[in-house]
Design a protein around this motif. Structure first.
Motif, short mmCIF file in Angstrom:
data_model
loop_
_atom_site.label_atom_id
_atom_site.label_comp_id
_atom_site.label_asym_id
_atom_site.label_seq_id
_atom_site.Cartn_x
_atom_site.Cartn_y
_atom_site.Cartn_z
N TYR B 384 49.39 37.02 15.52
CA TYR B 384 50.24 35.98 14.93
C TYR B 384 51.27 36.59 13.99
CZ TYR B 384 47.25 32.31 16.81
OH TYR B 384 46.58 31.47 17.65
N ASN B 391 55.58 27.95 18.02
CA ASN B 391 54.56 26.97 18.36
C ASN B 391 53.39 27.69 19.02
OD1 ASN B 391 56.22 24.19 18.16
ND2 ASN B 391 57.51 25.75 19.13
N ILE B 403 40.11 25.09 17.85
CA ILE B 403 40.33 24.71 16.45
C ILE B 403 40.37 25.95 15.56
CG2 ILE B 403 39.21 23.58 14.46
CD1 ILE B 403 40.37 21.51 16.19
N ALA B 406 43.65 27.74 16.08
CA ALA B 406 44.76 27.05 15.44
C ALA B 406 44.75 27.31 13.93
CB ALA B 406 44.66 25.54 15.71
N LYS B 407 43.55 27.33 13.36
CA LYS B 407 43.42 27.60 11.92
C LYS B 407 43.96 28.99 11.58
CE LYS B 407 41.51 27.09 7.73
NZ LYS B 407 41.64 28.48 7.24
N GLN B 410 47.65 28.90 11.56
CA GLN B 410 48.13 28.24 10.34
C GLN B 410 48.00 29.16 9.13
OE1 GLN B 410 45.95 24.52 10.40
NE2 GLN B 410 46.75 24.08 12.43
N ASP B 411 46.91 29.94 9.08
CA ASP B 411 46.73 30.88 7.98
C ASP B 411 47.89 31.87 7.90
OD1 ASP B 411 44.38 29.76 7.18
OD2 ASP B 411 43.09 31.26 8.11
N PRO B 415 53.20 26.24 11.05
CA PRO B 415 52.91 24.91 10.51
C PRO B 415 51.85 24.19 11.35
CG PRO B 415 55.27 25.27 10.74
CD PRO B 415 54.59 26.40 11.45
N ALA B 416 51.05 23.37 10.69
CA ALA B 416 49.97 22.67 11.39
C ALA B 416 50.52 21.83 12.54
CB ALA B 416 49.19 21.80 10.40
N ASP B 417 51.69 21.24 12.35
CA ASP B 417 52.22 20.38 13.42
C ASP B 417 52.85 21.20 14.56
OD1 ASP B 417 54.39 21.27 12.07
OD2 ASP B 417 55.33 19.30 11.81
N ARG B 418 52.81 22.53 14.43
CA ARG B 418 53.27 23.37 15.54
C ARG B 418 52.09 24.07 16.23
NH1 ARG B 418 58.79 24.41 15.09
NH2 ARG B 418 59.72 22.58 14.14
N THR B 419 50.88 23.75 15.82
CA THR B 419 49.71 24.27 16.53
C THR B 419 49.09 23.09 17.28
OG1 THR B 419 48.32 23.91 14.60
CG2 THR B 419 49.23 26.10 14.87
#
Lengths: 558, 558
Positions: B384, B391, B403, B406-407, B410-411, B415-419
């Motif tokens: 990452y 995305n 999940i 995705a976390k 985000q770390d 952005p959360a809304d891009r995972t």
């Protein structure tokens, strides 16, 4: 002294010469000289902290001898980050020539400038950021962000017509750093694709398998320990570890405690870090330590230096009950730091002292209150694989670390004859993608002791060790210069003995007798008579007291 | 069935549509469809292996429904690597249209071609290597080397005017891989710098902290176990794990043992791997397993399939003492494989069976005889951070893995809304650097059972489970169509009962009585009478034998 000393040839044109002056075979006093086209570039200029066998020494500097007569050729000193082992010797270099420009990141330069101010030196500086290029003399410098236990650390890629050298400085590859500033592997990949001819790489943790844990794994532990502490909390760490101090401030704030910073360097560094925006101090959390006494015990955290057991630092003095903050039962002391090899005894002495006073001591050995700032073996493999350097010079490490690092390079395909295990003073020439050892200089330790630099010798240190371990005995005898007869004495003074000075009464007649015998044989020379005294008392102390103190005989003619 | 089903809008021009048909919410049957400008590109086409609640099922395929009517639009199937969960469904897709071109690495295509040969399909193929580009319809493909538990795996970057999608396939980042072929982080860095709009990333080990151990850490353990084994050694692993088989061959050679390969897929795959140069077979080490019987026990290693407890595989049959190689005391069985979630019971059953026979079983739980082929959390963070994708679509994993992945994204700042946490059939449109869910298709499981594909339904499987767990009882009664009187029977046959069929003698009069009562009430319909039989015997079995078998009543008029 290095294993084999031999002079390098004159530097050929089109060749880059690399000479580490410090940091190889030791953890500290990192300094490397790059030479091209008659110009010198210095990367880092740090100090080594003395070990127990170097009593009384404040600091150990790299031996500047190879560049002392060429200071006019030094185009700049690049400082990779603000730790003492990378910047601590700068004042001593600039005392030789004050206008050598210093290049580094904002925080690094701020820390070195504060240090120089104490030496009344105002340096020429050039602040750089990751991603930037600077041309300095024949050296094209590119700065690359690296992640370490101090913010704003940089690696530097040095390009000359002879090739590209990349020096990491100290680094690790925390993938979720607290400040989001990663070691820039994209830049490493780009440099690697273009070709890195010589890779100078931090070896500190090369013998540690796997990966350094995330810095952010510490915060919750500190938070828990501070949250559960019944009385006062004292946290000791490095005075430059901005992120660790940040974590302590945050944990204190979360538990309604205020924080008093202790120690000159802690106060100075954190003020700088806050001014430059690297440290975010929660509103109203800091308190002067003198005022902290008025707070309830469970409302205060002391943040101090001395995590390495340095005898004069706050923590050691606390452990010796020689500080106005006297730790006691119910207090919690957290050593949020690594244990630098060589400091084990000192640190465990501090832990013992604090424990005896009744404090609970939380340290790396019993809780996860520290992670290293250096890349472990797993991380170094990533570096090698991304960079694919043509030649590797492991730096910053004891011999075992350098060997381990070279092994990692070889595991990734760097040929064994392209991984150079160097010493301080090893002279390496880089040309046509090939790095070769062409010389080995004879470099020494330069001791700073109080206000003297380089005056203390290894012989002096041997004396100090003897004094420290065995004590000394002075014997004063006044003799008649004509007859050799003892007029006064022997007067004997001793230090470092459990026994009363009167124990020496037994040897006084023996000394007098030996001197009389010598005088009868016609010996008049005071030096020769001193040796008689030395031998006599030496033999006696040895046999009677089973000790080998330093003996200082003084035979005076009257 | 997905949580919410809704139709996607018609695909706008300049937009890339991505629809995973398998691999989300499950470990297996990976398949993703990319659509641009009216053309479809398929990445992977794998099978899912049935779990215990799917008895009799051989394989589970992705639901091809969304592309079945558009096979002419499919420009190619890219196969990232040769594992069954990525290539196993190719024959079933090509049975629908045989000339869809397959693109993959040398080993991948060799494995899929061998598989297709058994289905009598000769495919169109295009062999590619890491670093190569191919333009296929509107899709520009770049292939990137990735490291996995099978050689020659590739990630694929798919560029269209809508942006760049990067699909990792399965991968890990072993920094010292046995074949030296690394996951190409330089390429990841380059792609990341240019901009990756959508990152489809392997989630299998996203919930495993840290880093997957080096593949080469296994060799010494295998060597030690094989070296110390007193009698025969049986190693079970995946039939495609070339490197693990290599390690077994090397360890056997080091200890003077010969190796017999067992199992059709093991033989086939290793022949291919050797032919293509991926497996290096020490001279004269292989031996036919029938001839291996003549060797002393301490001179043989059997290399077999069945490490997942597959009932028909060699190892399960050995554990059931249903194979001519009968493991016994002194024999050592090594399960050099992971335990795929869902297979626990089957695997532990095999371990128990072998242990009961007296063999020593060495497995992941008691020795380091396997490392995973998938990147753990620490490795994914590197990805990452190097890619910085705009995305992220975690793929290849159960829900908890997606999940966790995705976390991690985000770390690192995605952005959360891009995972996007998707399901099979989730329709994602990518345009202007933004990926959005625009639809959710209703996809099912397609079961392969013997020679039928898609004919077995979930209801059939429920029956099979009942049969398997509770057995069945058939009751046959012949009645007079006019009077409803029982002419013959009831005859009762049962399977899956410990009891003798005579136990049912007790219920026969009850059935006859119930039918007589129904007949008196004027019931003549055989279906209604069947229900009478079902209820009567069902209640009796339930009360007397405490079971709920499948009951098949058959009332015949005569």
């Amino acid at each position: 002294m290095p294993s084999t000393v031999f002079d390098p040839p004159a530097l050929e044109s089109g060749t880059l010469r690399v000479t580490p002056l410090g940091g190889l075979g030791e953890i500290g006093r990192n300094m490397t000289v790059f030479e091209y086209g008659g110009k010198l570039l210095v990367v880092d200029c740090g100090v080594l902290f003395p070990e127990e066998h170097q009593p009384g020494v404040d600091l150990i500097l790299p031996d500047f001898e190879p560049i002392k007569h060429r200071l006019d050729d030094v185009v700049a000193v690049v400082l990779t980050h603000g730790h003492e082992d990378h910047i601590g010797a700068v004042p001593y270099l600039l005392k030789l020539k004050a206008d050598i420009p210093l290049i580094g990141s904002g925080l690094t330069l701020a820390l070195v400038e504060a240090k120089l101010k104490e030496h009344r030196i105002k340096p020429y500086t050039l602040t750089v950021k990751e991603g930037e290029h600077e041309q300095v003399g024949p050296f094209d410098l590119e700065f690359v962000a690296v992640n370490h236990s101090i913010p704003d650390a940089l690696a530097v890629a040095i390009t000359t017509p002879a090739g590209v050298a990349l020096a990491t400085g100290d680094f690790k590859m925390d993938q979720l750093p607290l400040d989001g500033r990663l070691t820039d592997l994209r830049a490493f990949a780009r440099l690697g694709e273009a070709g890195v001819d010589l890779f100078l790489v931090d070896s500190t943790n090369a013998d540690v398998p796997g990966f350094t844990a995330l810095e952010r794994s510490i915060g919750p532990v500190l938070d828990q320990v501070i949250g559960k502490a019944p009385r006062r909390v004292i946290v000791a760490s490095f005075s430059s570890h901005v992120h660790r101090v940040q974590q302590v401030l945050d944990a204190a704030a979360a538990h309604g405690r205020r924080v008093a910073l202790l120690g000159r360097s802690m106060l100075r560094n954190m003020t700088i870090a806050e001014d430059l925006g690297y440290l975010h101090v929660p509103e109203g959390i800091l308190i002067d330590y003198k005022k902290a006494r008025d707070l309830p015990d469970d409302k205060i955290v002391y943040m101090s230096t001395g995590s390495q057991g340095e005898p004069m630092a706050v923590l050691s003095r606390m452990a010796n009950n020689d500080h106005e903050i006297e730790p006691g039962p119910g207090d919690t002391v957290i050593l949020a730091s690594s244990l630098i090899p060589g400091n084990e005894n000192a640190v465990y002495r501090v832990i013992d002292g604090l424990t005896k006073l009744g404090a609970t001591v939380v340290h790396k050995g019993n809780a996860k209150v520290h992670v290293s700032g250096h890349a472990a073996a797993g991380e170094l493999l990533y570096c090698y694989n991304i960079l694919k350097p043509k030649n590797v010079l492991p730096v910053h490490g004891e011999y075992r670390h350098l060997i381990a690092n070279a092994k990692l390079a070889q595991d990734t395909g760097v040929p064994a004859d392209r991984t150079i295990i160097g010493e301080n003073g090893t002279v390496i020439d880089l040309r046509d993608g090939l790095a070769r050892v062409v010389g080995q200089l004879d470099l020494g330790f330069v001791y700073v002791d109080g206000s003297t630099v380089g005056e203390i010798t290894d012989a002096d240190l041997k004396d100090r060790r003897t004094l420290g371990e065995e004590g000394f005995i002075s014997v004063i005898v006044v003799i008649d210069s004509a007859t050799g007869r003892v007029i006064t004495g022997p007067e004997i003074h001793a230090r470092g003995f459990a026994e009363d000075d009167r124990v020496f009464d037994a040897v006084k007649p023996k000394i007098a007798a030996a001197l009389a015998e010598a005088a009868q044989s016609g010996v008049r020379d005071t030096h020769a008579l001193s040796q008689v005294v030395r031998r006599t008392i030496g033999r006696w102390v040895n046999q009677s007291l089973r000790r080998r103190p330093m003996i200082i005989p003084l035979v005076i003619e009257a």
